[in-house]
Design an enzyme around this catalytic site. Structure first.
Site, PDB file in Angstrom:
ATOM      1  N   HIS A 161      -5.493  -4.038  -2.045  1.00  0.00           N
ATOM      2  CA  HIS A 161      -5.199  -2.910  -2.943  1.00  0.00           C
ATOM      3  C   HIS A 161      -5.141  -3.358  -4.394  1.00  0.00           C
ATOM      4  CE1 HIS A 161      -4.589   0.613  -0.397  1.00  0.00           C
ATOM      5  NE2 HIS A 161      -4.051  -0.192   0.505  1.00  0.00           N
ATOM      6  N   SER A 208       0.792  -1.226   0.000  1.00  0.00           N
ATOM      7  CA  SER A 208       0.000   0.000   0.000  1.00  0.00           C
ATOM      8  C   SER A 208       0.823   1.274   0.000  1.00  0.00           C
ATOM      9  CB  SER A 208      -0.943  -0.005   1.207  1.00  0.00           C
ATOM     10  OG  SER A 208      -0.199  -0.131   2.404  1.00  0.00           O
ATOM     11  N   LYS A 258     -12.433  -0.937  -0.235  1.00  0.00           N
ATOM     12  CA  LYS A 258     -11.609  -0.113  -1.134  1.00  0.00           C
ATOM     13  C   LYS A 258     -12.294  -0.050  -2.503  1.00  0.00           C
ATOM     14  CE  LYS A 258      -7.337  -0.293   1.453  1.00  0.00           C
ATOM     15  NZ  LYS A 258      -7.092  -1.394   2.428  1.00  0.00           N
TER      16      LYS A 258
HETATM   17  C1  LIG Z   1      -6.998  -1.740   3.856  1.00  0.00           C
HETATM   18  C2  LIG Z   1      -6.331  -3.033   4.078  1.00  0.00           C
HETATM   19  C3  LIG Z   1      -6.815  -3.936   5.025  1.00  0.00           C
HETATM   20  C4  LIG Z   1      -7.967  -3.615   5.935  1.00  0.00           C
HETATM   21  O1  LIG Z   1      -9.178  -3.679   5.263  1.00  0.00           O
HETATM   22  P1  LIG Z   1     -10.515  -3.329   6.076  1.00  0.00           P
HETATM   23  O2  LIG Z   1     -11.569  -4.077   5.356  1.00  0.00           O
HETATM   24  O3  LIG Z   1     -10.658  -1.854   5.989  1.00  0.00           O
HETATM   25  O4  LIG Z   1     -10.326  -3.796   7.459  1.00  0.00           O
HETATM   26  C5  LIG Z   1      -6.181  -5.157   5.135  1.00  0.00           C
HETATM   27  N1  LIG Z   1      -5.112  -5.466   4.382  1.00  0.00           N
HETATM   28  C6  LIG Z   1      -4.606  -4.609   3.476  1.00  0.00           C
HETATM   29  C7  LIG Z   1      -3.416  -4.993   2.654  1.00  0.00           C
HETATM   30  C8  LIG Z   1      -5.201  -3.362   3.301  1.00  0.00           C
HETATM   31  O5  LIG Z   1      -4.688  -2.501   2.422  1.00  0.00           O
END
Ligand SMILES: *Cc1c(COP(=O)(O)O)cnc(C)c1O
Length: 415
Positions: free
Chosen positions: A218, A190, A249
């Site tokens: 991502h 990320s 996301k």
């Molecule tokens: C954003 C993210 C998460 C968390 O996701 P949520 O559904 O918001 O808890 C977990 N792993 C990665 C790699 C992320 O980028």
């Protein structure tokens, strides 16, 4: 109720320490739906201002898409607002089952189980399927939620240097005595926007009889030719043993996550994963909208294609303007500033210019690697991005960093 003065003072001192280090996180208040253009209070409490949003995970522009909203409305009317139950008591509706089936199909796995979030999926899965006779071998830059999940599991933990396949191979050799070797990686990292070399990871896993865990938060929805994720990008769909990903996301942006993968792993999670057993079910409108999102993405690649065009234009524009960016192919484009204060100053100046970006610095990224992480969306268009580039150029010129390389920026501002 006792709240001793000494305790209050200790916490106040800790908070003051965070402020003094200049790493205190402030919230900015948005008064519009999540989108490419948002309406923000700036400064806090002042009149609203329209800005271009370059820091949402709204990669496909589906967070406020009319069809996604309509699907939520319909489910709200037909299935209600909340479940008031965890899944295994009385929290499972037909929409949850349908969404799990659609995710399985989309990700190319055997089965899927929903969690309240991907953080919860990562918190639950390792403990549920691994024991003390197993080892988890993770990339050193995996997401914080994976780190937490690893902490909760009883299996042994080891790491390999970021995307370093020779080091991973050494670790796999070292742990040949374990029952299960689980290689753990993010698909797209990320903070840098780089891809895990999944084809090589799969080859090593096959050579050393290991399983592969991929967190594709991502990537799900937009990486790979049809947006299935990094496994599609590298031609290794069907070879992932565990995929975790988020609905928060690209896939609508509300909330929810899942573990998808081998049938037995998913079944064990249904029996044992604590965030699944002890936290509330994903609300019906969110589950229904996520189904709609997967239908939209399965019908056309239009949005992921547009995102790719936007990301290419943006990367090239920043390079031509004389910024230092991290190479890559993802819609995460970090503008490197190296110095934490510079990153904050540039982000603030850009905000005044109508561009919503945030500075990242230690401990979110390594010390000396401060940056502004820009993220593209299918909701952006080229004229909008061209205007944003003009703002970047203006602020870059103000700080005298255009055309400077890493050494030049560090010589001027320190690291
Ligand atoms: C954003 C993210 C998460 C968390 O996701 P949520 O559904 O918001 O808890 C977990 N792993 C990665 C790699 C992320 O980028």
């Amino acid at each position: 109720m006792a709240y001793p003065a000494a305790v209050r003072e200790a916490w106040q001192a800790e908070l003051a320490g965070i402020r003094e280090k200049g790493i205190y996180k402030e919230e900015r208040f948005i008064h519009s739906p999540q989108a490419a253009h948002i309406s923000v209070e700036f400064p806090s409490g002042a009149a609203l201002k329209e800005v271009v949003n370059l820091c949402a995970n709204n990669y496909l522009g589906l967070s406020s898409h009319p069809e996604v909203i309509a699907a939520a409305h319909k489910a709200l009317d037909e299935r209600g607002y909340g479940m008031s139950s965890v899944r295994f008591i009385c929290g499972t509706q037909d929409v949850h089952r349908t969404l799990e089936q659609k995710l399985t199909e989309f990700l190319g796995t055997e089965d899927t189980i929903l969690f309240p979030s991907c953080l919860d999926a990562n918190a639950g899965v390792f403990e549920a399927v691994l024991g003390p006779e197993d080892v988890m071998i993770s990339d050193r830059l995996v997401h914080a939620s994976i780190v937490d999940g690893i902490r909760l599991a009883k299996a042994m933990h080891d790491t390999y240097k970021h995307c370093d396949m020779a080091h991973l191979e050494e670790k796999l050799q070292e742990h040949q005595d374990k029952r299960i070797r689980l290689v753990i990686t993010d698909g797209v990292f990320s903070m840098d926007g780089d891809f895990a070399p999944l084809d090589q990871i799969v080859a090593l896993a096959e050579k050393y009889n290991a399983l592969v865990f991929l967190d594709d938060s991502h990537a799900s929805g937009f990486i790979g030719r049809t947006g299935r994720g990094v496994h599609e990008h590298f031609g290794v769909m069907g070879k992932m043993d565990i995929i975790t990903t988020t609905l928060g996301k690209a896939l609508g942006g509300a909330s929810g996550g899942c573990v998808s993968g081998r049938k037995e792993i998913v079944e064990l999670c249904r029996q044992k994963a604590r965030p699944y057993l002890f936290s509330n079910a994903v609300p019906p409108p969110i589950a229904a909208s996520a189904i709609k999102v997967l239908e939209i993405l399965s019908a056309t690649t239009e949005r992921r294609d547009k995102l790719e065009v936007n990301a290419k234009f943006w990367r090239q524009g920043l390079i031509d303007a004389g910024f230092v960016i991290k190479d890559g192919e993802s819609p995460i484009v970090p503008v490197m500033l190296f110095n934490a204060k510079l990153a904050q100053d540039v982000a603030r100046d850009l905000y005044y210019e109508g561009i919503y970006v945030v500075g990242f610095f230690f401990p979110v990224v390594a010390a000396g690697q401060a940056r502004i992480r820009t993220q593209l969306s299918a909701d952006h268009d080229i004229p909008m991005l061209a205007r944003a580039l003009e703002a970047f150029k203006k602020v870059g010129a103000k700080h005298g960093i255009l055309g400077l390389d890493k050494k030049g920026i560090i010589a001027k501002y320190g690291q």
